[in-house]
Design an enzyme around this catalytic site. Structure first.
Site, PDB file in Angstrom:
ATOM      1  N   LYS A  95       0.861  -1.185   0.000  1.00  0.00           N
ATOM      2  CA  LYS A  95       0.000   0.000   0.000  1.00  0.00           C
ATOM      3  C   LYS A  95       0.896   1.234   0.000  1.00  0.00           C
ATOM      4  O   LYS A  95       1.935   1.260   0.685  1.00  0.00           O
ATOM      5  CB  LYS A  95      -0.864   0.006   1.272  1.00  0.00           C
TER       6      LYS A  95
ATOM      7  N   CYS B 138      -2.398  10.042  -6.197  1.00  0.00           N
ATOM      8  CA  CYS B 138      -3.464   9.776  -5.230  1.00  0.00           C
ATOM      9  C   CYS B 138      -4.537  10.846  -5.387  1.00  0.00           C
ATOM     10  O   CYS B 138      -4.258  12.044  -5.253  1.00  0.00           O
ATOM     11  CB  CYS B 138      -2.952   9.779  -3.793  1.00  0.00           C
TER      12      CYS B 138
HETATM   13  O1  LIG Z   1      -7.368   6.836  -1.301  1.00  0.00           O
HETATM   14  C1  LIG Z   1      -6.303   6.185  -1.448  1.00  0.00           C
HETATM   15  O2  LIG Z   1      -5.585   5.776  -0.506  1.00  0.00           O
HETATM   16  C2  LIG Z   1      -5.911   5.936  -2.861  1.00  0.00           C
HETATM   17  N1  LIG Z   1      -6.909   5.541  -3.712  1.00  0.00           N
HETATM   18  C3  LIG Z   1      -6.681   5.368  -5.049  1.00  0.00           C
HETATM   19  O3  LIG Z   1      -7.587   4.998  -5.809  1.00  0.00           O
HETATM   20  N2  LIG Z   1      -5.443   5.612  -5.557  1.00  0.00           N
HETATM   21  C4  LIG Z   1      -4.415   6.002  -4.769  1.00  0.00           C
HETATM   22  O4  LIG Z   1      -3.289   6.212  -5.280  1.00  0.00           O
HETATM   23  C5  LIG Z   1      -4.664   6.169  -3.358  1.00  0.00           C
HETATM   24  I1  LIG Z   1      -3.076   6.744  -2.148  1.00  0.00           I
END
Ligand SMILES: O=C(O)c1[nH]c(=O)[nH]c(=O)c1I
Length: 310
Positions: free
Chosen positions: A44, A129
């Site tokens: 993650k 993100c």
């Molecule tokens: O909301 C999130 O943690 C997230 N959700 C996404 O769909 N892509 C991303 O790069 C991330 I960092």
């Protein structure tokens, strides 16, 4: 048929792995991906300090995919650094680490730590993100992307990759490709991250389906396959001496085949993994093998990047 792929010094028995963010926040989840038929695994996206992330509900299944506004919940980079230090890198499944600092300074501090640990894992720097309220996606600002990458390569000298947001305009493909091509040690791009800030509405309740950002969130699944394929093919065409990793809309051997036909070296699975679990890797792997058999291809290289145009 031979599903193996070797690239950037890693050897994968098959081209499938998880998309960062899905089944990869805890060591238990990461171990489950490693124990599955996946050919690799990625953590993650991590930040300097642990993060709770956005209020729940922050993920929802939708009729043709998913919406999420997780808000970067993660255990902090040290947790993933420790996992990488303990990981059996000779076990046959390469480990990738996704980094998504809240600032350039945070990114540089985390990258320096991964550099100093001198581990065989590859870094995927997240420039996309979409779910941090008030923070724009770096990947949509070409100047900012260039600046971040200029600073990154001063600190992190090993080959690395970036996770890109989806682009929707040939001028943007060209602009971003031009930025990326000026960094020789940037050896791969992962296309695409979720399609940012979509809105899923539940008709019965006449309500949004996730709590953060008034219901806005990153869209994944069937909805994004054509956009994902376009981004893979465009960057495959425009980038010099870099790999493209496909991500977006993969739920069977068919979409995995399409991503590779469009130029992908390997393929990540997000929404389908979230909904089906780690068993999806064996299923998709076998479907891809059957499709290759049917079409008379012995290896991935036999059809990689060979999408026909008219
Ligand atoms: O909301 C999130 O943690 C997230 N959700 C996404 O769909 N892509 C991303 O790069 C991330 I960092």
């Amino acid at each position: 048929v031979d599903l193996s792929v070797s690239w950037l010094g890693v050897n994968m028995e098959n081209p499938l792995y998880n998309a960062s963010g899905v089944m990869c926040r805890s060591r238990e989840e990461l171990d489950a991906v490693a124990a599955s038929a996946a050919g690799a695994l990625i953590t993650k996206s991590c930040t300097l300090l642990p993060r709770e992330g956005n209020p729940e509900p922050r993920y929802a299944k939708a009729p043709h995919g998913s919406i999420n506004s997780m808000g970067l919940p993660n255990a902090g980079y040290q947790y993933y650094l420790d996992y990488a230090k303990a990981y059996d890198h000779q076990g046959g499944k390469p480990l990738f680490v996704s980094v998504s600092g809240m600032s350039l300074e945070d990114n540089l501090e985390m990258l320096a730590a991964f550099r100093d640990a001198d581990l065989p894992c590859l870094v995927e720097l997240n420039l996309s993100c979409p779910n941090l309220p008030g923070k724009p996606q770096i990947g949509y600002d070409f100047e900012a992307s260039s600046h971040v990458l200029s600073e990154v390569v001063k600190v992190y000298h090993k080959p690395f990759g970036v996770k890109l947001p989806p682009y929707f305009d040939p001028v943007h493909f060209a602009e971003m490709a031009s930025v990326l091509n000026s960094f020789p040690s940037l050896k791969y791009v992962t296309c695409i991250n979720s399609v940012g800030n979509g809105l899923v509405i539940d008709l019965d309740s006449e309500s949004v389906v996730i709590k953060p950002k008034g219901g806005l969130g990153g869209i994944g699944g069937d909805y994004v396959l054509p956009t994902a394929l376009a981004n893979v093919r465009e960057f495959y065409r425009l980038l010099d001496d870099k790999h493209v990793i496909g991500c977006g809309g993969v739920k069977s051997g068919r979409e995995a085949f399409m991503h590779i036909l469009a130029g992908a070296t390997a393929v990540q699975v997000g929404t389908c993994l979230y909904e089906e679990g780690a068993a999806c890797f064996a299923r998709i792997r076998d479907e891809l093998a059957a499709l290759m058999q049917q079409k008379g291809y012995a290896t991935l290289a036999d059809f990689r990047g060979k999408l026909k145009t008219m």
